[in-house]
Design an enzyme around this catalytic site. Structure first.
Site: not given
Length: 272
Positions: A12, A32, A49-50, A111, A134, A138, A172
């Protein structure tokens, strides 16, 4: 920056950034696992593919800078997070080092700090409190960025992205909204700011209700154009239709990130 690689180009945020970054960096290379469904004739796409180091080395070849959005973008099983966001992120930084990349902009996340309460304003020096696997991934990426910046000389900017979109759509997001043009401005700081070593900033616009002190971003030259308060009436009206979530509504990470799988002592956390 002559050649810039954008990973996660089919997602996105990546899809929106393709059109915004192309006029600034004409030799923008997209990557990607799968190609964007609307790939244009003037766009170059390299699949990778990472988790595959050889594939990541291939896409890093000849790049001056990288905007790293690639990975799993929400909470998921540990195996999924490990492969995409831990192994994949390591591969990206290591391959960039091997191929002589000068700059990396790492798309971190709010997050990383999700278990800070909303009533407390925090800066970049606050102790990380990830709200998910997740979020932990990060934080790992931020650590990698610092390592490769200081040990290997790659200039790195980690952006703790809030909520990317055209407008804040609930209460939020009035605190954490990030206008697309403002993200582009932060990316340009990461790729172009002279003498950049390693920096962490919050990815938010000019938000009156912000929970974050983004003073360091301003010192680096960031001047956000988006004002969340312009959409306050609409966002607060939409908030009335959302279900209550005692855990998610208290912490910055929100729902479902903080409340999903939560079985801790909420009363004890509120006293901190």
């Amino acid at each position: 920056m002559k050649r810039v690689l954008l990973t996660g180009a089919s997602g996105g945020v990546g899809t929106r950034l393709r059109s915004l970054l192309k006029p600034i960096y004409p030799d923008l290379i997209l990557s990607d696992i799968k190609a964007p469904s609307d790939l244009h004739d003037d766009e170059t796409f390299l699949p990778a593919d990472l988790a595959d180091m050889a594939a990541v080395e291939k896409i890093c070849e000849g790049m001056d800078g990288i905007v790293h959005l690639g990975g799993f973008s929400v909470e998921g099983p540990w195996e999924t997070i490990l492969r995409a966001n831990i192994i994949g992120c390591y591969n990206l930084f290591e391959a960039a080092h091997r191929k002589g990349v000068k700059r990396i902009v790492f798309a971190s996340s709010n997050h990383v700090m999700g278990f800070h309460p909303r009533h407390r304003k925090i800066g970049i020096e606050a102790v990380p409190k990830p709200d998910t696997r997740y979020g932990v991934s990060k934080l790992f990426g931020e650590g990698l960025g610092a390592l490769y910046a200081h040990k290997h000389g790659i200039g790195v900017l980690s952006i703790r992205i809030g909520n990317f979109g055209d407008k804040p759509v609930d209460e939020r997001r009035l605190a954490i909204w990030l206008k697309p043009d403002d993200l582009v401005q932060l990316i340009r700081i990461g790729l172009e700011k002279p003498d950049l070593v390693y920096e962490t900033v919050y990815g938010m616009s000019d938000n009156k209700r912000a929970w974050w002190d983004n003073a360091r971003a301003l010192e680096l030259g960031y001047r956000p154009s988006g004002k969340a308060e312009d959409f306050a009436a609409e966002a607060l009206e939409a908030q009335k239709k959302l279900p209550k979530d005692e855990i998610g509504d208290y912490f910055q990470g929100g729902s479902p990130f903080c409340s999903q799988e939560f079985d801790g002592d909420f009363a004890k956390l509120r006293k901190q």
